[in-house]
Design an enzyme around this catalytic site. Structure first.
Site, PDB file in Angstrom:
ATOM      1  N   PRO A 160       0.790  -1.229  -0.161  1.00 58.69           N
ATOM      2  CA  PRO A 160      -0.075   0.028   0.037  1.00 58.69           C
ATOM      3  C   PRO A 160       0.829   1.292   0.105  1.00 58.69           C
ATOM      4  CG  PRO A 160      -0.167  -1.066   2.025  1.00 58.69           C
ATOM      5  CD  PRO A 160       0.629  -1.723   1.122  1.00 58.69           C
ATOM      6  N   GLU A 161       0.551   2.005  -0.818  1.00 56.02           N
ATOM      7  CA  GLU A 161       1.417   3.364  -0.904  1.00 56.02           C
ATOM      8  C   GLU A 161       0.710   4.522  -1.173  1.00 56.02           C
ATOM      9  OE1 GLU A 161       4.005   2.966  -4.203  1.00 56.02           O
ATOM     10  OE2 GLU A 161       5.218   1.267  -3.447  1.00 56.02           O
ATOM     11  N   LYS A 192      -8.064  14.908   4.990  1.00 53.60           N
ATOM     12  CA  LYS A 192      -8.102  13.658   4.281  1.00 53.60           C
ATOM     13  C   LYS A 192      -9.552  13.348   3.768  1.00 53.60           C
ATOM     14  CE  LYS A 192      -4.682  12.433   7.449  1.00 53.60           C
ATOM     15  NZ  LYS A 192      -4.208  11.596   8.655  1.00 53.60           N
ATOM     16  N   ARG A 208     -15.775  20.859  11.661  1.00 53.55           N
ATOM     17  CA  ARG A 208     -15.064  19.800  12.602  1.00 53.55           C
ATOM     18  C   ARG A 208     -13.743  19.865  12.342  1.00 53.55           C
ATOM     19  NH1 ARG A 208     -18.000  15.014  10.610  1.00 53.55           N
ATOM     20  NH2 ARG A 208     -15.974  14.083  10.433  1.00 53.55           N
ATOM     21  N   ASN A 216       0.611   9.481   9.985  1.00 51.70           N
ATOM     22  CA  ASN A 216       1.368   9.017  10.917  1.00 51.70           C
ATOM     23  C   ASN A 216       2.801   9.098  10.235  1.00 51.70           C
ATOM     24  OD1 ASN A 216       1.981   8.078  13.389  1.00 51.70           O
ATOM     25  ND2 ASN A 216       1.903   5.950  12.805  1.00 51.70           N
ATOM     26  N   ARG A 252      -0.466   4.809  18.167  1.00 51.05           N
ATOM     27  CA  ARG A 252       0.168   5.074  16.763  1.00 51.05           C
ATOM     28  C   ARG A 252       1.723   4.998  16.921  1.00 51.05           C
ATOM     29  NH1 ARG A 252      -1.462   4.758  12.838  1.00 51.05           N
ATOM     30  NH2 ARG A 252      -2.697   6.287  11.462  1.00 51.05           N
TER      31      ARG A 252
END
Length: 264
Positions: free
Chosen positions: A2-3, A52, A121, A162, A248
């Site tokens: 996954p990149e 995001k 938010r 992260n 994390r």
DNA sequence: AAGAATGTTATGTA
DNA sequence: CTACATAACATTCT
């Protein structure tokens, strides 16, 4: 491997060919959460990214809200398109292209009200020119919480994940546990600017790249970052320490990032 | 093939 | 109200 699917904004740029066209929203596996039929027969009039979060804007003040979460993906293709691969929640289909959204965390239709609620938010998005940077600075400046935590708190500022957290802090030679209220204005500004630059590179290449002189196509994942997932510091060759911050992983070079000494 | 992972929210406890 | 912990949810890859 996954990149860079944390770079949700790349999905916006790469699905721009839907804009201005009638777009059919279907759910191949029948697992769309709710209200897809409300978009039937509507044109996609724009695509916006806030942190995001992705918003495919349709007529009637409706939007398809996508958040790819930890393992969501997107894939674009020309028509005729192949069968959906994996868990495709939504297939967006224009006369010429399809965009498949796999395994998103969020996949729902928003109206004007719920869209406004979403936008209030989340904190200022480092990649938006209209971002209210002062709002982020104020939150950080008066908080005793770890700066490494605040940097990734989407309510404080949005867009940083992260890997970027670890990499930004290392590039700034700042320890993740430094309290927010001990961060100088100059340090904050420098990190904000660095984030803008790194995320822009990320969006363009649809991959997380935090080292110089690397091309996505010619590198392995581990060669594109400085210390995330590594055991040795590229600058001083010392050991990289790994620990958990709010569940994390965080990596830190105790020598280069000695700004704050953890006492536990 | 068990487990880990680039994320977020809701809920419980102090 | 803050702050922290825990669980839940999403799927793909090694």
């Amino acid at each position: 491997m996954p990149e860079g699917h944390t770079i949700h904004r790349a999905a916006r740029d790469q699905s721009k060919m839907l804009v201005g066209k009638l777009v059919d929203v279907s759910s191949p596996q029948g697992r769309f959460s709710e209200g897809a039929e409300r978009l039937d027969g509507l044109k996609c009039i724009g695509i916006e990214a806030y942190g995001k979060h992705l918003l495919y804007l349709f007529g009637h003040h409706l939007a398809l809200h996508i958040h790819l979460g930890l393992f969501g993906r997107f894939r674009t293709a020309n028509i005729p398109a192949a069968m959906p691969r994996g868990e495709v929640r939504v297939r967006l289909r224009s006369p010429t292209h399809v965009v498949d959204i796999n395994g998103p965390n969020t996949c729902e239709v928003l109206d004007a009200q719920t869209m406004a609620a979403l936008l209030t938010r989340i904190g200022p998005d480092v990649l938006r020119p209209d971002a209210d940077k002062e709002r982020a600075w104020l939150r950080i400046h008066k908080s005793r919480a770890a700066f490494g935590q605040l940097l990734m708190d989407q309510k404080v500022m949005s867009g940083i994940g992260n890997i970027y957290r670890t990499e930004l802090l290392w590039r700034a030679r700042l320890h993740p546990l430094t309290p927010g209220n001990q961060i100088s204005r100059a340090a904050f500004d420098a990190i904000w600017d660095d984030a803008v630059q790194l995320l822009q590179i990320g969006v363009e290449s649809n991959a997380i790249i935090t080292v110089g002189n690397v091309q996505k196509s010619r590198s392995r994942y581990g060669e594109r970052v400085n210390i995330f997932g590594k055991t040795a510091c590229p600058a001083c060759k010392g050991d990289i320490e790994k620990f958990e911050l709010l569940t994390r992983r965080v990596f830190v070079c105790q020598t280069c990032q000695a700004t704050h000494q953890p006492h536990s």
